[in-house]
Write a protein that holds these residues in place. Structure first.
Motif, PDB file in Angstrom:
ATOM      1  N   LEU A 336      53.121  -9.601  12.037  1.00  0.00           N
ATOM      2  CA  LEU A 336      54.020  -9.694  11.141  1.00  0.00           C
ATOM      3  C   LEU A 336      54.236  -9.023  10.405  1.00  0.00           C
ATOM      4  N   LYS A 337      55.987  -8.881  10.355  1.00  0.00           N
ATOM      5  CA  LYS A 337      56.172  -7.442   9.522  1.00  0.00           C
ATOM      6  C   LYS A 337      56.699  -7.902   8.129  1.00  0.00           C
ATOM      7  N   ASN A 338      56.073  -7.399   7.226  1.00  0.00           N
ATOM      8  CA  ASN A 338      57.774  -7.410   5.199  1.00  0.00           C
ATOM      9  C   ASN A 338      58.213  -6.536   5.461  1.00  0.00           C
ATOM     10  N   TYR A 339      58.640  -7.002   4.424  1.00  0.00           N
ATOM     11  CA  TYR A 339      60.166  -5.922   4.505  1.00  0.00           C
ATOM     12  C   TYR A 339      60.634  -6.246   3.161  1.00  0.00           C
ATOM     13  N   GLY A 340      60.890  -4.708   2.064  1.00  0.00           N
ATOM     14  CA  GLY A 340      60.950  -5.181   0.734  1.00  0.00           C
ATOM     15  C   GLY A 340      59.352  -4.772   0.199  1.00  0.00           C
ATOM     16  N   THR A 341      59.491  -4.816  -0.842  1.00  0.00           N
ATOM     17  CA  THR A 341      58.176  -4.890  -1.002  1.00  0.00           C
ATOM     18  C   THR A 341      57.019  -6.600  -1.073  1.00  0.00           C
ATOM     19  N   ALA A 342      57.577  -7.271   0.108  1.00  0.00           N
ATOM     20  CA  ALA A 342      56.731  -8.256   0.202  1.00  0.00           C
ATOM     21  C   ALA A 342      55.561  -8.635   0.991  1.00  0.00           C
ATOM     22  N   GLN A 343      54.256  -8.971   0.477  1.00  0.00           N
ATOM     23  CA  GLN A 343      53.473  -8.555   1.154  1.00  0.00           C
ATOM     24  C   GLN A 343      52.185 -10.285   1.286  1.00  0.00           C
ATOM     25  N   TYR A 344      53.603 -10.754   2.616  1.00  0.00           N
ATOM     26  CA  TYR A 344      53.227 -12.229   2.780  1.00  0.00           C
ATOM     27  C   TYR A 344      51.746 -11.720   4.240  1.00  0.00           C
ATOM     28  N   LYS A 345      50.452 -12.689   4.675  1.00  0.00           N
ATOM     29  CA  LYS A 345      49.461 -12.187   4.968  1.00  0.00           C
ATOM     30  C   LYS A 345      49.552 -13.599   6.329  1.00  0.00           C
ATOM     31  N   MET A 346      48.697 -13.239   7.087  1.00  0.00           N
ATOM     32  CA  MET A 346      47.974 -14.036   8.009  1.00  0.00           C
ATOM     33  C   MET A 346      47.169 -14.907   7.504  1.00  0.00           C
ATOM     34  N   THR A 347      47.124 -16.342   7.678  1.00  0.00           N
ATOM     35  CA  THR A 347      45.476 -16.897   6.804  1.00  0.00           C
ATOM     36  C   THR A 347      45.738 -17.968   8.289  1.00  0.00           C
ATOM     37  N   GLY A 348      45.617 -19.598   7.831  1.00  0.00           N
ATOM     38  CA  GLY A 348      44.729 -20.132   8.983  1.00  0.00           C
ATOM     39  C   GLY A 348      44.972 -21.842   8.262  1.00  0.00           C
ATOM     40  N   ALA A 349      44.396 -22.604   8.659  1.00  0.00           N
ATOM     41  CA  ALA A 349      44.015 -23.988   8.106  1.00  0.00           C
ATOM     42  C   ALA A 349      43.728 -24.318   7.011  1.00  0.00           C
ATOM     43  N   SER A 350      42.917 -23.231   6.307  1.00  0.00           N
ATOM     44  CA  SER A 350      42.493 -23.260   4.848  1.00  0.00           C
ATOM     45  C   SER A 350      41.815 -21.770   4.827  1.00  0.00           C
TER      46      SER A 350
END
Length: 376
Positions: A336-350
């Protein structure tokens, strides 16, 4: 005489009992217990505070959320039936409830069905949650699903009144209204939904719309989902699109108080801060190597419509091997690649606390899983 009176009493009592319970004995009813157990070994690596940080964990709920449930059916005759579902999520690693605020955190509803469709009352899954797996080779779960990591749909709703139509020419419609329960207003904390899905030969397509308000109806979250798949014979090609104003692009938070439906029941579904509009695009495909073994790949991109340009992209791959109809081993790899100041993350079903890392602003993240899933 004493014997005769006793005999008549026995006959009368037995006949009354048969008359009283005859309707119940004629009606066809059933109750089924079911569930899921899902655990995985996971690895993630990213930069946090300028330092490379890794995590290795025994996690829960990679491909499906672990749960147990009861579903029941009673035939009332004349084409009418009563249905219900009670479902509780848990973490098999610790045995703890997924939601400390409620026991049946996933579903708790009762409905009346007929040839004209079904009306349900209670806590229910949203069509977006229920159908999202039909738009993604990763079933909208696991570390590798960018569609799941970016598109933060509302998963389930309390106090929901739903109409589910019968299928006509492969097509089904759902309409939902969640009662907000706020005195003096029908709009406060209310959630409205409309959705349609259809299967036409090898093509599946669905669309859903959701509109949710905060307690005083001053802030609204709107969500639109479109997508489906095409079966090409040896697998499927999937397309997914999701647009919503629930995500605040400057942070990892959002306007929804409970994107996964795990909130304190005293808190409404929407907070008081409006989010920024984002659009998520997903393309993926799988291939059946054999009836028991399949592989899949995919990519997703989220576009921030605000001036912050906090976009993100992710690619992933998955392999599934079915040991039986009930038991599967799966493995994923993704970046996963975040751009700017984004902070997305890898999660899962829950999401379970301690089984994921949140990258620093604009940082990459790598993840891998090997999991075991059993249905019962």
């Amino acid at each position: 005489m004493k014997f005769k009176l006793s005999g008549l009493l026995v006959v009368f009592t037995t006949g009354a009992a048969i008359a009283l319970y005859a309707p119940t004995s004629v009606a066809q009813s059933s109750i089924t217990m079911y569930g899921v157990l899902d655990m995985f070994g996971g690895y993630q690596n990213t930069k946090i505070g300028g330092k490379s940080t890794s995590m290795t964990v025994l996690g829960n709920n990679g491909e499906l959320t672990s749960r147990w449930g009861l579903r029941g059916h009673e035939d009332l005759g004349g084409g009418y039936q009563v249905n219900f579902a009670l479902e509780s999520g848990f973490d098999p690693g610790t045995g703890s409830l997924q939601n400390s605020y409620r026991f049946f955190d996933r579903q708790a509803w009762v409905g009346l069905g007929s040839g004209y469709g079904e009306i349900r009352f209670g806590r229910q899954n949203t069509p977006m949650f229920a159908w999202s797996g039909n738009m993604d080779a990763f079933s909208a779960a696991t570390y590798a699903s960018g569609y799941n990591d970016f598109a933060n749909w509302l998963a389930r709703v309390d106090n929901d009144i739903a109409y589910i139509s019968p299928k006509f020419a492969g097509t089904q419609v759902e309409l939902h209204y969640s009662v907000g329960g706020k005195p003096g207003t029908l709009a406060g904390n209310a959630v409205y939904q409309a959705a349609i899905q259809t299967s036409q030969g090898p093509v599946y397509f669905s669309a859903a719309y959701l509109n949710a308000a905060n307690a005083i109806a001053s802030t609204r979250v709107q969500e639109i989902m479109l997508g489906g798949n095409v079966d090409y014979g040896m697998g499927k090609i999937y397309l997914g699109y999701f647009r919503a104003n629930d995500i605040i692009s400057a942070t990892t938070g959002n306007a929804l108080s409970n994107p996964a439906g795990k909130y304190d029941p005293a808190v409404g579904p929407v907070g008081n801060s409006a989010g920024q509009w984002h659009s998520t695009y997903s393309l993926s495909a799988d291939y059946r190597v054999s009836p028991f073994f399949s592989v899949g790949v995919g990519a997703a991109y989220i576009k921030d419509s605000s001036s912050l340009d906090n976009d993100a992209a992710q690619w992933g791959a998955i392999a599934n091997y079915d040991l039986s109809k009930a038991t599967r081993i799966y493995g994923t790899i993704s970046e996963l690649k975040n751009y700017g100041t984004a902070q997305y993350k890898m999660t899962g079903a829950s999401i379970t606390t301690g089984t994921f890392l949140t990258p620093s602003a604009g940082q990459r993240e790598f993840g891998a899983q090997v999991g075991f899933r059993h249905l019962f």
